[in-house]
Design a protein around this motif. Structure first.
Motif, short mmCIF file in Angstrom:
data_model
loop_
_atom_site.label_atom_id
_atom_site.label_comp_id
_atom_site.label_asym_id
_atom_site.label_seq_id
_atom_site.Cartn_x
_atom_site.Cartn_y
_atom_site.Cartn_z
N GLY A 95 0.76 -1.24 0.00
CA GLY A 95 0.00 0.00 0.00
C GLY A 95 0.79 1.28 0.00
N ARG A 96 2.12 1.22 -0.24
CA ARG A 96 2.91 2.44 -0.29
C ARG A 96 2.99 2.95 -1.73
N PHE A 97 2.94 4.29 -1.87
CA PHE A 97 3.16 4.92 -3.16
C PHE A 97 4.56 5.48 -3.15
N VAL A 98 5.39 5.05 -4.10
CA VAL A 98 6.83 5.32 -4.08
C VAL A 98 7.26 6.04 -5.35
N CYS A 110 3.38 8.07 0.36
CA CYS A 110 2.24 7.87 1.24
C CYS A 110 1.94 6.40 1.37
N ARG A 111 1.02 6.09 2.26
CA ARG A 111 0.54 4.73 2.41
C ARG A 111 -0.99 4.75 2.40
N LYS A 112 -1.57 3.82 1.66
CA LYS A 112 -3.01 3.66 1.65
C LYS A 112 -3.37 2.48 2.53
N ARG A 117 -7.90 5.01 4.16
CA ARG A 117 -7.22 6.22 4.64
C ARG A 117 -5.87 6.38 3.95
N ILE A 118 -5.50 7.64 3.71
CA ILE A 118 -4.19 7.96 3.15
C ILE A 118 -3.33 8.57 4.25
N GLU A 119 -2.14 8.04 4.41
CA GLU A 119 -1.17 8.55 5.40
C GLU A 119 0.05 9.07 4.65
N ILE A 120 0.36 10.35 4.79
CA ILE A 120 1.55 10.92 4.17
C ILE A 120 2.76 10.50 4.99
N LEU A 121 3.77 9.95 4.35
CA LEU A 121 4.93 9.42 5.04
C LEU A 121 6.08 10.42 5.15
N VAL A 122 6.01 11.50 4.40
CA VAL A 122 7.00 12.59 4.51
C VAL A 122 6.21 13.86 4.82
N PRO A 123 6.16 14.28 6.08
CA PRO A 123 5.35 15.46 6.44
C PRO A 123 5.70 16.68 5.59
N GLY A 124 4.66 17.29 5.02
CA GLY A 124 4.87 18.50 4.24
C GLY A 124 5.45 18.28 2.86
N LEU A 125 5.52 17.04 2.41
CA LEU A 125 6.11 16.76 1.10
C LEU A 125 5.39 17.53 0.00
N HIS A 126 6.15 18.16 -0.87
CA HIS A 126 5.56 18.84 -2.02
C HIS A 126 6.52 18.78 -3.20
N ASN A 204 -5.20 15.09 4.86
CA ASN A 204 -5.57 16.19 5.76
C ASN A 204 -7.06 16.21 6.06
N SER A 205 -7.87 15.84 5.08
CA SER A 205 -9.32 15.89 5.26
C SER A 205 -9.87 14.65 5.93
N GLY A 206 -9.11 13.55 5.87
CA GLY A 206 -9.61 12.30 6.44
C GLY A 206 -10.56 11.57 5.52
N ARG A 207 -10.78 12.11 4.30
CA ARG A 207 -11.68 11.44 3.37
C ARG A 207 -11.07 10.12 2.91
N VAL A 208 -11.91 9.17 2.63
CA VAL A 208 -11.45 7.89 2.11
C VAL A 208 -12.08 7.66 0.75
N GLN A 209 -11.37 6.90 -0.07
CA GLN A 209 -11.87 6.60 -1.41
C GLN A 209 -12.88 5.46 -1.32
#
Length: 219
Positions: A95-98, A110-112, A117-126, A204-209
């Protein structure tokens, strides 16, 4: 190149394999079936990538199921080859996006989770994309600089690519698909930037697909 790194090791720069054909050429191991990726701007030209070693090979036509569309194949992401380098973005089985590159950059974006739920693995990544400049400050025509930074502003990966080529492909598309496509369907890095922004918004929103199971629809 090393493979995708863990959440606590988000950026690595390992030493390349001494044999470049082992690391980046067509492997002699014809049984290698790890992760199929398609060339981003062609939606074809499949390769089989081993993210652990960096080895890859072209997927032969006879390996592909007959009569299947790209969406029906076991494809986990896409790649771009430019100026002798390769860039990959893909989903792992856990479930990781690399995002990774052939010169040693690897970032777990991130990890799904199983509940969507989506969890960002690098805070503030842009991801920033800007017109490229030469060392004297002049613009480098047709090229863009890409930089991936964390929330503290630390550059995790930076590169330059020929962005005008993919813009021309997009603007020249006169097929029916052009009605529903945008530049991200042609430009690997525009797609990467957009994906990071979507993942961050969902986290950030907590929305899920919402995923509807085909078996449930039949009930």
């Amino acid at each position: 190149m090393g493979g995708p790194v863990g959440p606590n090791e988000r950026f690595v720069n390992p030493q390349p394999h001494p044999d470049p054909m082992y690391a980046w050429g067509t492997t002699q191991d014809d049984s290698l079936i790890n992760m199929w990726l398609y060339q981003h701007h062609t939606c074809s030209d499949l390769i089989d990538l081993d993210p652990g070693s960096g080895r890859w090979r072209h997927v032969l036509d006879e390996e592909k199921p007959k009569g299947k569309l790209l969406a029906d194949l076991p494809v986990q992401g896409s790649y771009l080859e430019e100026n002798g380098k390769r860039y990959f973005k893909y989903w792992t089985d856990d479930g990781r996006f690399v995002f990774s590159t052939s010169d040693g950059c690897g970032i777990d974006i991130c990890r799904k989770h199983a509940d969507g739920r989506i969890e960002i693995l690098v805070p503030g990544l842009h991801c920033d994309i800007a017109p490229a400049r030469l060392s004297d400050g002049r613009l480098r025509p047709g090229h863009s600089d890409v930089s991936l930074k964390d929330g503290a502003g630390t550059t995790l990966c930076a590169l330059t690519y020929h962005s005008a080529y993919y813009a021309r492909l997009f603007n020249s598309d006169i097929t029916a698909a052009a009605m529903v496509q945008d530049l991200s369907d042609w430009d690997f890095f525009v797609a990467l930037k957009g994906g990071i922004e979507i993942f961050a918004e969902r986290a950030n929103s907590g929305r899920v697909q919402l995923v509807v199971n085909a078996d449930q629809r039949k009930r």
